[in-house]
Design an enzyme around this catalytic site. Structure first.
Site, PDB file in Angstrom:
ATOM      1  N   GLY A 127       5.943 -38.954   2.099  1.00 55.64           N
ATOM      2  CA  GLY A 127       5.140 -39.873   2.918  1.00 55.64           C
ATOM      3  C   GLY A 127       4.417 -39.202   4.073  1.00 55.64           C
ATOM      4  CG  ASP A 177      -6.098 -36.241  -1.071  1.00 58.22           C
ATOM      5  OD1 ASP A 177      -6.698 -35.704  -0.128  1.00 58.22           O
ATOM      6  OD2 ASP A 177      -5.557 -37.357  -0.982  1.00 58.22           O
TER       7      ASP A 177
HETATM    8  C1  GLA Z   1      -6.757 -39.652   1.830  1.00 57.04           C
HETATM    9  C2  GLA Z   1      -7.617 -39.815   0.587  1.00 57.04           C
HETATM   10  C3  GLA Z   1      -8.768 -38.800   0.594  1.00 57.04           C
HETATM   11  C4  GLA Z   1      -9.542 -38.851   1.909  1.00 57.04           C
HETATM   12  C5  GLA Z   1      -8.595 -38.806   3.110  1.00 57.04           C
HETATM   13  C6  GLA Z   1      -9.306 -39.022   4.413  1.00 57.04           C
HETATM   14  O1  GLA Z   1      -6.110 -38.414   1.815  1.00 57.04           O
HETATM   15  O2  GLA Z   1      -6.838 -39.637  -0.567  1.00 57.04           O
HETATM   16  O3  GLA Z   1      -9.607 -39.055  -0.512  1.00 57.04           O
HETATM   17  O4  GLA Z   1     -10.363 -39.985   1.960  1.00 57.04           O
HETATM   18  O5  GLA Z   1      -7.559 -39.772   2.993  1.00 57.04           O
HETATM   19  O6  GLA Z   1     -10.169 -37.970   4.684  1.00 57.04           O
END
Ligand code: GLA
Length: 397
Positions: A127, A177
């Protein structure tokens, strides 16, 4: 909980009652240096893959059964399904991530001819907003690629991971990500244009500094709904701007263009959200230049500005992240500090001179405990490679 290839092999063979020799895979977690909440706005991000991540041991089966087990969630036991039915099921819990990935591969026309036994072990703090779910998705991607000898472009695999998140799990996240995890490179951050998916690697030559990750240890309960709310606010702002501008994303705007046209945005909240997206995108591009020129002090200042914008305009920080970051700014030897990831809890990062790391940790710990009532956790970020098959040696901490 420290694991080794041998301990995981034993667990694999016991849990699955098998004497197969599985193959080993790893997918990292990620931090984002700068460029937050810009990915779904068609802007730039600047993430890096870290040495924490998801290890997986996988072996093909002779039938169509898929069996999943996570050392992190032993209470969930072995989660089983068949290649012919990969629908999302609540009770399958975390195993929906690998199931979704397998389904996405099949839907994309890849030939997965048999089932498999897969054991996962992750050492990404739970988390913490360091992308443990994208890490499981990409670990599963490289397992499928290698076990079934598939030829899949890595960026396609990244897109399939995002598709799983958006369409199967139901989280409306951007592509950062999965991209950071799928395309990570040791010692490098990735400057990614989320509109065109063009990217380049930038070496992170930190000689006298380290990147410290500070976990707020705050549970991120409301994160999903607030995240989607921010997306809608930005989409509305874009819609208003499109009444006069022919743009397809906020990431296409320069600061000057935004300032000249921001009156078109009807709602004042939407306006400050869009302001963050536009300014943050430009800050990210500037940060790359500073890094290239080895002006780490200036890079750090841009990180600080990013946090202030996320705090006041985008409003995704909260007292826990603000306490950590504002305290970090006051410490000796800190070049820059900001929240990283979606926000609403999770982690902050700071670039800290090596000589000052101990006092940095101590002081932040004390202030945070005193104000928030529980402790933060500190990790040193090592920038490692993206998702891949690995040798079965070393220690998986
Ligand atoms: C999360 C989402 C990403 C991005 C970030 C904020 O990690 O999975 O795609 O939007 O938040 O930058």
């Amino acid at each position: 909980m420290e694991q080794t290839p041998a301990s995981l092999l034993k667990e694999f063979q016991t849990i699955f009652n098998s004497d197969d020799t599985p193959r080993y895979f790893f997918a990292p977690g990620r931090i984002n240096l700068i460029g937050e909440h810009t990915d779904y706005n068609g802007g730039h991000v600047f993430p890096a893959s870290i040495s924490f991540g998801t290890y997986a041991l996988a072996a093909k089966r002779n039938d169509n059964k898929l069996r999943f087990y996570s050392v992190n969630f032993p209470e969930k036991g072995v989660i089983e399904c068949d290649l012919s039915n990969l629908d999302f099921k609540d009770q399958d819990n975390w195993a929906n991530y690998p199931k979704g990935m397998i389904r996405a591969f099949l839907q994309d026309g890849f030939s997965i001819t048999t089932g498999a036994d897969i054991l996962y072990y992750g050492n990404i703090p739970n988390g913490a907003g360091l992308s443990s779910s994208a890490s499981i998705e990409m670990a599963t991607g490289v397992i499928l690629e290698n076990l079934f000898n598939l030829t899949i472009d890595r960026v396609r695999m990244v897109q399939l991971g995002q598709k799983v998140e958006n369409e199967y799990i139901g989280v409306n996240s951007g592509i950062m990500d999965q991209f950071a995890i799928g395309k990570g490179k040791k010692g490098h951050a990735i400057l990614l244009d989320c509109q065109s998916l063009e990217y380049r690697y930038a070496p992170l030559d930190l000689e006298n500094q380290v990147i410290i990750i500070i976990n707020t240890n705050k549970r991120r309960e409301l994160a999903g709904s607030k995240y989607n709310e921010r997306r809608s606010e930005c989409e509305r702002a874009l819609g208003d701007l499109q009444s006069e501008l022919s743009i397809t994303s906020l990431g296409e705007l320069s600061i000057e263009q935004f300032e000249e046209h921001k009156h078109l945005i009807k709602n004042s909240t939407d306006m400050i959200r869009a302001k963050h997206a536009v300014y943050e995108n430009q800050r990210t591009l500037a940060a790359l230049e500073k890094l290239k020129e080895n002006k780490l002090d200036d890079f750090g200042k841009l990180m600080n500005e990013s946090h202030l914008s996320l705090q006041h305009d985008y409003e995704v920080t909260g007292i826990e992240l603000d306490t950590i970051v504002e305290t970090a700014w006051q410490q000796e030897g800190v070049l820059g500090a900001r929240m990283t990831g979606a926000g609403f809890g999770g982690c902050a990062i700071a670039i800290v001179e090596k000589d000052h790391v101990d006092s940095f940790k101590q002081n932040i710990h004390d202030v945070y405990l005193n104000k928030i009532g529980y402790e933060p956790t500190f990790y040193v970020a090592t920038i490692g490679d993206g998702a891949k098959e690995i040798e079965n040696e070393g220690v998986f901490k």
